[in-house]
Scaffold this motif. Structure first.
Motif, PDB file in Angstrom:
ATOM      1  N   HIS A 261     -22.411  36.318 -16.466  1.00 23.66           N
ATOM      2  CA  HIS A 261     -23.300  36.612 -17.778  1.00 23.66           C
ATOM      3  C   HIS A 261     -22.156  37.191 -18.643  1.00 23.66           C
ATOM      4  CE1 HIS A 261     -25.734  38.821 -20.629  1.00 23.66           C
ATOM      5  NE2 HIS A 261     -26.528  37.600 -20.498  1.00 23.66           N
ATOM      6  N   SER A 262     -21.197  38.016 -18.151  1.00 20.89           N
ATOM      7  CA  SER A 262     -19.963  38.848 -18.955  1.00 20.89           C
ATOM      8  C   SER A 262     -19.299  37.702 -19.494  1.00 20.89           C
ATOM      9  CB  SER A 262     -19.594  39.819 -18.381  1.00 20.89           C
ATOM     10  OG  SER A 262     -18.416  40.203 -19.109  1.00 20.89           O
ATOM     11  N   ALA A 263     -18.746  36.934 -18.690  1.00 21.48           N
ATOM     12  CA  ALA A 263     -17.851  35.783 -18.948  1.00 21.48           C
ATOM     13  C   ALA A 263     -18.370  34.851 -19.972  1.00 21.48           C
ATOM     14  CB  ALA A 263     -17.449  34.863 -17.724  1.00 21.48           C
ATOM     15  N   ILE A 264     -19.678  34.377 -20.120  1.00 17.61           N
ATOM     16  CA  ILE A 264     -20.202  33.456 -20.879  1.00 17.61           C
ATOM     17  C   ILE A 264     -20.378  34.278 -22.201  1.00 17.61           C
ATOM     18  CG2 ILE A 264     -22.304  32.035 -21.606  1.00 17.61           C
ATOM     19  CD1 ILE A 264     -22.768  31.722 -18.708  1.00 17.61           C
ATOM     20  N   GLU A 265     -20.973  35.497 -22.303  1.00 16.42           N
ATOM     21  CA  GLU A 265     -21.173  36.235 -23.490  1.00 16.42           C
ATOM     22  C   GLU A 265     -19.834  36.655 -24.352  1.00 16.42           C
ATOM     23  OE1 GLU A 265     -23.978  36.769 -25.274  1.00 16.42           O
ATOM     24  OE2 GLU A 265     -24.944  35.183 -23.911  1.00 16.42           O
ATOM     25  N   ASN A 266     -18.843  36.788 -23.499  1.00 15.00           N
ATOM     26  CA  ASN A 266     -17.704  37.571 -24.115  1.00 15.00           C
ATOM     27  C   ASN A 266     -16.496  36.502 -23.751  1.00 15.00           C
ATOM     28  OD1 ASN A 266     -18.866  40.132 -24.585  1.00 15.00           O
ATOM     29  ND2 ASN A 266     -18.798  40.248 -22.397  1.00 15.00           N
ATOM     30  N   TYR A 267     -17.027  35.338 -23.670  1.00 22.39           N
ATOM     31  CA  TYR A 267     -15.755  34.293 -23.326  1.00 22.39           C
ATOM     32  C   TYR A 267     -14.550  34.229 -24.527  1.00 22.39           C
ATOM     33  CZ  TYR A 267     -13.767  29.705 -22.298  1.00 22.39           C
ATOM     34  OH  TYR A 267     -12.904  28.640 -22.067  1.00 22.39           O
ATOM     35  N   ASN A 268     -15.138  34.200 -25.649  1.00 23.72           N
ATOM     36  CA  ASN A 268     -13.707  34.091 -26.738  1.00 23.72           C
ATOM     37  C   ASN A 268     -13.041  35.413 -26.548  1.00 23.72           C
ATOM     38  OD1 ASN A 268     -14.789  31.828 -27.616  1.00 23.72           O
ATOM     39  ND2 ASN A 268     -16.344  32.558 -28.819  1.00 23.72           N
ATOM     40  N   GLN A 269     -13.453  36.460 -26.669  1.00 18.38           N
ATOM     41  CA  GLN A 269     -12.590  37.641 -26.395  1.00 18.38           C
ATOM     42  C   GLN A 269     -12.118  37.630 -25.167  1.00 18.38           C
ATOM     43  OE1 GLN A 269     -16.032  37.523 -27.100  1.00 18.38           O
ATOM     44  NE2 GLN A 269     -16.833  39.531 -27.772  1.00 18.38           N
ATOM     45  N   LEU A 270     -12.396  37.378 -24.117  1.00 13.86           N
ATOM     46  CA  LEU A 270     -11.795  37.340 -22.716  1.00 13.86           C
ATOM     47  C   LEU A 270     -10.544  36.208 -22.918  1.00 13.86           C
ATOM     48  CD1 LEU A 270     -14.672  37.703 -20.071  1.00 13.86           C
ATOM     49  CD2 LEU A 270     -13.064  39.332 -20.744  1.00 13.86           C
ATOM     50  N   SER A 271     -10.723  35.079 -23.435  1.00  5.79           N
ATOM     51  CA  SER A 271      -9.733  34.181 -23.358  1.00  5.79           C
ATOM     52  C   SER A 271      -8.569  34.427 -24.253  1.00  5.79           C
ATOM     53  CB  SER A 271     -10.537  32.635 -23.885  1.00  5.79           C
ATOM     54  OG  SER A 271     -10.881  32.969 -25.270  1.00  5.79           O
ATOM     55  N   LEU A 272      -9.005  35.089 -25.354  1.00  7.12           N
ATOM     56  CA  LEU A 272      -7.869  35.469 -26.256  1.00  7.12           C
ATOM     57  C   LEU A 272      -6.874  36.567 -25.378  1.00  7.12           C
ATOM     58  CD1 LEU A 272      -9.791  35.854 -29.635  1.00  7.12           C
ATOM     59  CD2 LEU A 272      -7.741  34.366 -29.224  1.00  7.12           C
ATOM     60  N   ARG A 273      -7.803  37.510 -24.645  1.00  8.31           N
ATOM     61  CA  ARG A 273      -6.860  38.751 -23.994  1.00  8.31           C
ATOM     62  C   ARG A 273      -6.003  37.837 -23.156  1.00  8.31           C
ATOM     63  NH1 ARG A 273      -9.990  42.377 -20.320  1.00  8.31           N
ATOM     64  NH2 ARG A 273     -11.424  42.608 -22.165  1.00  8.31           N
ATOM     65  N   TYR A 274      -6.642  37.229 -22.235  1.00  8.36           N
ATOM     66  CA  TYR A 274      -5.886  36.484 -21.025  1.00  8.36           C
ATOM     67  C   TYR A 274      -4.655  35.576 -21.463  1.00  8.36           C
ATOM     68  CZ  TYR A 274     -10.016  37.995 -18.293  1.00  8.36           C
ATOM     69  OH  TYR A 274     -11.084  38.783 -17.513  1.00  8.36           O
ATOM     70  N   LYS A 275      -4.856  34.721 -22.639  1.00  5.35           N
ATOM     71  CA  LYS A 275      -3.950  33.831 -22.916  1.00  5.35           C
ATOM     72  C   LYS A 275      -2.645  34.888 -23.451  1.00  5.35           C
ATOM     73  CE  LYS A 275      -3.162  30.359 -26.520  1.00  5.35           C
ATOM     74  NZ  LYS A 275      -3.693  29.469 -27.832  1.00  5.35           N
ATOM     75  N   SER A 276      -2.951  35.810 -24.059  1.00 10.61           N
ATOM     76  CA  SER A 276      -1.779  36.668 -24.400  1.00 10.61           C
ATOM     77  C   SER A 276      -1.087  37.411 -23.259  1.00 10.61           C
ATOM     78  CB  SER A 276      -2.196  38.058 -25.320  1.00 10.61           C
ATOM     79  OG  SER A 276      -2.879  38.768 -24.754  1.00 10.61           O
ATOM     80  N   LEU A 277      -1.547  37.366 -22.048  1.00  9.47           N
ATOM     81  CA  LEU A 277      -1.117  37.975 -21.025  1.00  9.47           C
ATOM     82  C   LEU A 277      -0.580  37.197 -19.736  1.00  9.47           C
ATOM     83  CD1 LEU A 277      -3.574  40.679 -20.421  1.00  9.47           C
ATOM     84  CD2 LEU A 277      -1.534  41.271 -21.345  1.00  9.47           C
ATOM     85  N   ARG A 278      -0.910  35.728 -19.653  1.00  2.11           N
ATOM     86  CA  ARG A 278      -1.009  35.257 -18.483  1.00  2.11           C
ATOM     87  C   ARG A 278       0.357  34.603 -18.258  1.00  2.11           C
ATOM     88  NH1 ARG A 278      -4.192  29.430 -19.412  1.00  2.11           N
ATOM     89  NH2 ARG A 278      -3.234  28.984 -21.515  1.00  2.11           N
ATOM     90  N   GLU A 279       1.016  34.028 -19.274  1.00  3.93           N
ATOM     91  CA  GLU A 279       2.223  33.467 -18.959  1.00  3.93           C
ATOM     92  C   GLU A 279       3.326  34.375 -18.250  1.00  3.93           C
ATOM     93  OE1 GLU A 279       5.587  30.688 -21.077  1.00  3.93           O
ATOM     94  OE2 GLU A 279       4.115  31.654 -22.578  1.00  3.93           O
ATOM     95  N   ASP A 280       3.475  35.790 -18.713  1.00  6.27           N
ATOM     96  CA  ASP A 280       4.531  36.567 -18.038  1.00  6.27           C
ATOM     97  C   ASP A 280       3.860  37.236 -16.589  1.00  6.27           C
ATOM     98  OD1 ASP A 280       6.111  36.531 -20.167  1.00  6.27           O
ATOM     99  OD2 ASP A 280       5.448  38.339 -20.845  1.00  6.27           O
ATOM    100  N   ILE A 281       2.748  37.243 -16.531  1.00  5.37           N
ATOM    101  CA  ILE A 281       2.033  37.524 -15.385  1.00  5.37           C
ATOM    102  C   ILE A 281       2.130  36.671 -14.118  1.00  5.37           C
ATOM    103  CG2 ILE A 281      -0.114  38.676 -13.885  1.00  5.37           C
ATOM    104  CD1 ILE A 281      -0.949  39.857 -16.748  1.00  5.37           C
ATOM    105  N   LEU A 282       2.011  35.482 -14.591  1.00  6.30           N
ATOM    106  CA  LEU A 282       1.964  34.282 -13.648  1.00  6.30           C
ATOM    107  C   LEU A 282       3.678  33.804 -13.327  1.00  6.30           C
ATOM    108  CD1 LEU A 282      -1.010  32.526 -14.497  1.00  6.30           C
ATOM    109  CD2 LEU A 282      -1.023  34.308 -12.841  1.00  6.30           C
ATOM    110  N   LEU A 283       4.517  34.411 -13.772  1.00  2.00           N
ATOM    111  CA  LEU A 283       5.725  34.091 -13.243  1.00  2.00           C
ATOM    112  C   LEU A 283       6.236  33.952 -12.002  1.00  2.00           C
ATOM    113  CD1 LEU A 283       8.102  35.086 -16.383  1.00  2.00           C
ATOM    114  CD2 LEU A 283       7.459  32.971 -16.143  1.00  2.00           C
ATOM    115  N   PRO A 284       5.841  35.097 -11.153  1.00  7.78           N
ATOM    116  CA  PRO A 284       5.999  34.973  -9.926  1.00  7.78           C
ATOM    117  C   PRO A 284       5.359  33.773  -8.838  1.00  7.78           C
ATOM    118  CG  PRO A 284       5.345  37.339 -10.433  1.00  7.78           C
ATOM    119  CD  PRO A 284       5.277  36.237 -11.665  1.00  7.78           C
TER     120      PRO A 284
END
Length: 360
Positions: free
Chosen positions: A318-341
């Motif tokens: 429910h949270s993923a659906i209702e807050n999708y846009n906020q979550l996607s913006l936050r994850y997009k800004s973080l994921r490239e560096d965090i996933l480098l390993p």
């Protein structure tokens, strides 16, 4: 002694020298363990000038033991572990390599050492003979170390991602179709079943949800038949079934994940065999632009800044659906560096370091 790495691997109903088959792009034989662990190791060996050879052994064909040769390193891939004929043949091969002073590296991707069956016996024998053990997660390394003899060298080499390009998060309109996917091995269907039963007790009627089940043919058929015979136990969603096609990988895998808004990855954190599970399903979902709703496995907790983790899938979904846009913006800004390993480059670097250390 040849400048060669010999890989022993399980390939159902095919035996002998399968080097070309294993290394062939889009080979139907490429199980997840081969794509994520065995093949990257062999490619790293080739990058430092070694020749790669792969054998599939069984006591039905003892003549293939004569193909072992004198490699510099013996690498043991994931074995099914309950095929007695393959177990005996591979343990015989490993024992011969050990006697000849050839270092043994074992790929250990599931925690089988505490099992009270043939698979457990096989891996206890195998790790007794090994010199090095490679695990995809720190948690699995700790579990394996606690169940193994002293003097055995353990290493962590994370599985490389399979989603080659970093996909954008999709636009989600709560008044339009919301695409959710579950993918994985048939053995993981039991975790999905329990979470869907729980989600069915919650109110998701306001959403138009398409739910994709992407797995092997036998698991798809099982799920479809269960749903047909029990139409009222799961959420009232539109179910879409996609059968895994080994000949279409990784294209099919990329396409199915890239079309989804949300990826469900349920498991059981209390199951010893799941406590050391790889990051790979979570990493690939994140790279494909999915909001991930997942069980709190130890490896997944390392990526909690990029996913929703917990036991209450109804609340998290429910949270993923209702807050999708906020979550996607936050994850997009973080994921490239965090996933480098988890990049193929990082994986190759770790493998070349290990192989060079073993050789020298």
């Amino acid at each position: 002694m040849q400048n060669e790495i010999l890989a022993l691997n399980f390939y159902r109903d095919r035996y002998g020298d399968l080097t070309e088959t294993i290394l062939q792009e889009n080979s139907y034989s490429q199980l997840a363990s081969a794509r994520l662990q065995l093949i990257p190791a062999l490619n790293a060996a080739k990058s430092i000038g070694m020749q790669a050879k792969s054998l599939s052994l069984s006591t039905e064909f003892p003549e293939y033991l004569e193909c072992l040769g004198l490699p510099r390193i013996c690498l043991v891939g994931k074995m099914i572990g309950d095929d007695i004929k393959c177990n005996v043949a591979n343990l015989s091969a490993v024992a011969r390599m050990k006697r000849m002073g050839i270092p043994i590296i074992v790929l250990y991707s599931n925690h089988h050492l505490n099992r009270k069956d043939e698979r457990g016996e096989f891996y206890r024998d195998l790790l007794f003979l090994a010199d090095h053990v490679v695990c995809p997660t720190s948690s699995l390394k700790q579990l394996a170390q606690s169940s193994s003899r002293s003097g055995l060298h353990f290493h962590v080499i994370e599985d490389p991602w399979q989603i080659k390009s970093l996909e954008d998060y999709k636009n989600l309109n709560k008044n339009s179709s919301i695409k959710i996917i579950w993918f994985g091995a048939a053995l993981n269907l039991c975790y999905l079943h329990q979470k869907l039963l729980d989600i069915a007790q919650s109110k998701f009627d306001a959403y138009d949800i398409e739910f994709t089940v992407f797995t092997a043919t036998n698991a798809v058929n099982y799920f479809r038949n269960f749903l047909k015979e029990n139409p009222d136990v799961y959420p009232k969603w539109n179910y879409r079934f996609v059968e895994w096609n080994g000949y279409m990988q990784p294209k099919q895998f990329n396409e199915e994940l890239a079309r989804a808004h949300i990826s469900l990855i349920p498991s059981n954190p209390n199951d010893p065999e799941k406590q050391g599970a790889s990051h790979n399903r979570l990493v690939d979902s994140i790279r494909a632009g999915c909001i991930c709703v997942a069980s709190p496995l130890p490896s997944y907790k390392e990526l909690n800044s990029l996913s929703l983790l917990g036991e209450n899938f109804s609340s998290m979904l429910h949270s993923a659906i209702e807050n999708y846009n906020q979550l996607s913006l936050r994850y997009k800004s973080l994921r490239e560096d965090i996933l480098l390993p988890f990049s193929p480059k990082a994986n190759e670097k770790k493998w070349t370091q290990l192989l060079n250390n073993v050789l020298n």
